[in-house]
Design a protein around this motif. Structure first.
Motif, PDB file in Angstrom:
ATOM      1  N   ALA A 176       4.595  -0.213   0.036  1.00 48.92           N
ATOM      2  CA  ALA A 176       4.604  -0.495   1.472  1.00 48.92           C
ATOM      3  C   ALA A 176       3.318   0.015   2.113  1.00 48.92           C
ATOM      4  CB  ALA A 176       5.827   0.148   2.133  1.00 48.92           C
ATOM      5  N   ALA A 177       2.898   1.228   1.743  1.00 42.63           N
ATOM      6  CA  ALA A 177       1.662   1.797   2.283  1.00 42.63           C
ATOM      7  C   ALA A 177       0.444   1.035   1.783  1.00 42.63           C
ATOM      8  CB  ALA A 177       1.556   3.274   1.906  1.00 42.63           C
ATOM      9  N   VAL A 178       0.452   0.642   0.510  1.00 45.15           N
ATOM     10  CA  VAL A 178      -0.657  -0.138  -0.039  1.00 45.15           C
ATOM     11  C   VAL A 178      -0.740  -1.490   0.661  1.00 45.15           C
ATOM     12  CG1 VAL A 178      -1.535  -1.301  -2.102  1.00 45.15           C
ATOM     13  CG2 VAL A 178      -0.649   1.026  -2.273  1.00 45.15           C
ATOM     14  N   CYS A 179       0.409  -2.106   0.933  1.00 41.15           N
ATOM     15  CA  CYS A 179       0.411  -3.375   1.660  1.00 41.15           C
ATOM     16  C   CYS A 179      -0.135  -3.209   3.073  1.00 41.15           C
ATOM     17  CB  CYS A 179       1.823  -3.951   1.714  1.00 41.15           C
ATOM     18  SG  CYS A 179       2.332  -4.790   0.192  1.00 41.15           S
ATOM     19  N   SER A 180       0.059  -2.045   3.663  1.00 43.40           N
ATOM     20  CA  SER A 180      -0.516  -1.812   4.998  1.00 43.40           C
ATOM     21  C   SER A 180      -2.042  -1.776   4.924  1.00 43.40           C
ATOM     22  CB  SER A 180       0.029  -0.515   5.600  1.00 43.40           C
ATOM     23  OG  SER A 180      -0.508   0.624   4.965  1.00 43.40           O
ATOM     24  N   LEU A 181      -2.595  -1.234   3.835  1.00 44.97           N
ATOM     25  CA  LEU A 181      -4.045  -1.273   3.644  1.00 44.97           C
ATOM     26  C   LEU A 181      -4.510  -2.719   3.470  1.00 44.97           C
ATOM     27  CD1 LEU A 181      -4.689   1.711   1.176  1.00 44.97           C
ATOM     28  CD2 LEU A 181      -4.763   1.718   3.675  1.00 44.97           C
ATOM     29  N   ILE A 182      -3.730  -3.508   2.746  1.00 43.76           N
ATOM     30  CA  ILE A 182      -4.071  -4.920   2.566  1.00 43.76           C
ATOM     31  C   ILE A 182      -4.046  -5.636   3.913  1.00 43.76           C
ATOM     32  CG2 ILE A 182      -3.318  -7.097   1.526  1.00 43.76           C
ATOM     33  CD1 ILE A 182      -2.292  -5.481  -0.856  1.00 43.76           C
ATOM     34  N   GLY A 183      -3.040  -5.332   4.742  1.00 42.47           N
ATOM     35  CA  GLY A 183      -2.966  -5.932   6.070  1.00 42.47           C
ATOM     36  C   GLY A 183      -4.176  -5.588   6.917  1.00 42.47           C
TER      37      GLY A 183
END
Length: 284
Positions: A176-183
């Motif tokens: 979830a946190a990694v996806c926030s970086l992707i976002g």
């Protein structure tokens, strides 16, 4: 010369020598650099992308090893490769696994942070840390450490909160946190434009398609957490801005360090309370 040295500091953002009286750093534009120069003494661990990623990976690894040690008899081989070296579910709950049951029924709101540092198996943590190593240096370079810390922490929290609203009983992992970086990277690429921005946007867009395709094909993947983290990263990237559009401010520094300290407190509290309950229940 000595008087000049006493009235000069290193800017917490760009690390160049500036006067303590400067209202704004003449090099990077940070407002009132002297007011938060104390962050330099704490920021050595996060002074470059490599060190920052290393710290995050170490914390994840320590929590993973601890979750295995709490019940080593249950952490063995599995017919499912994604279950290889899987910690016992009770151990994960004690250390801070999140979801609708821990948050809503048990009131353990701090697990929205701690669950970002827990994993369900060796492949789970390896995949997430590999993705982190790929995307984190870009976010560090374009947003700076304080804003990256805020995006990683708050984006992960938002991803898991969306999971809670969706009724996911238990969930965990750094994705979830990694996806926030992707976002945040997607927002950066689309906002910046040009050849470089478009290349970033296309590459990370491909990542998003792959992540959600994998999530729909594989059972047990929390797409709600991925989607919430991704949306959170886009929103935070827009609100906080990136270096080319918005110079780092005191607000960014304060928010970033609140996220760092808050994460440390949540992990220490989660580990301490979990171990205390574990030894009380087992009598060891």
């Amino acid at each position: 010369m000595q008087n000049h040295d006493r009235r000069s500091i290193l800017c917490p953002n760009c690390r160049r020598l500036v006067s303590v009286d400067e209202a704004k750093c003449p090099y990077c534009g940070m407002a009132r650099p002297a007011s938060l120069s104390w962050t330099r003494s704490l920021g050595g661990l996060f002074s470059d992308p490599e060190k920052t990623v290393r710290v995050i990976i170490i914390v994840n690894a320590v929590m993973f090893i601890l979750s295995l040690l709490l019940n080593p008899s249950r952490a063995g081989l599995s017919m499912n490769p994604f279950g290889l070296l899987s910690p016992d579910h009770r151990s994960l709950v004690l250390l801070g696994e999140t979801g609708a049951i821990p948050v809503v029924q048990l009131g353990r709101w701090w697990t929205l942070i701690t669950a970002n540092y827990l994993h369900g198996g060796i492949l789970h943590i390896l995949f997430n840390m590999m993705a982190l190593r790929q995307i984190a240096p870009l976010i560090y370079h374009e947003y700076g450490f304080p804003r990256m810390a805020a995006i990683y922490t708050l984006g992960g929290v938002l991803g898991f909160y969306v999971s809670v609203l969706a009724g996911i009983p238990f969930t965990l992992g750094a994705s979830a946190a990694v996806c926030s970086l992707i976002g945040a990277a997607l927002y950066y690429g689309k906002s910046r434009g040009g050849a470089y921005g478009e290349a970033v946007y296309r590459q990370l867009g491909g990542w998003v398609l792959g992540i959600f395709a994998f999530g729909f094909l594989m059972p047990g993947i929390n797409n709600w957490g991925h989607g919430g983290g991704l949306l959170g990263g886009i929103i935070l990237g827009f609100i906080l801005g990136y270096r080319e559009r918005s110079a780092e401010t005191i607000t960014h520094l304060i928010l970033g360090w609140i996220c760092v300290v808050g994460t440390a407190v949540a992990l220490v509290w989660g580990t301490f309370s979990g171990l205390l309950l574990y030894f009380f229940v087992t009598g060891r």
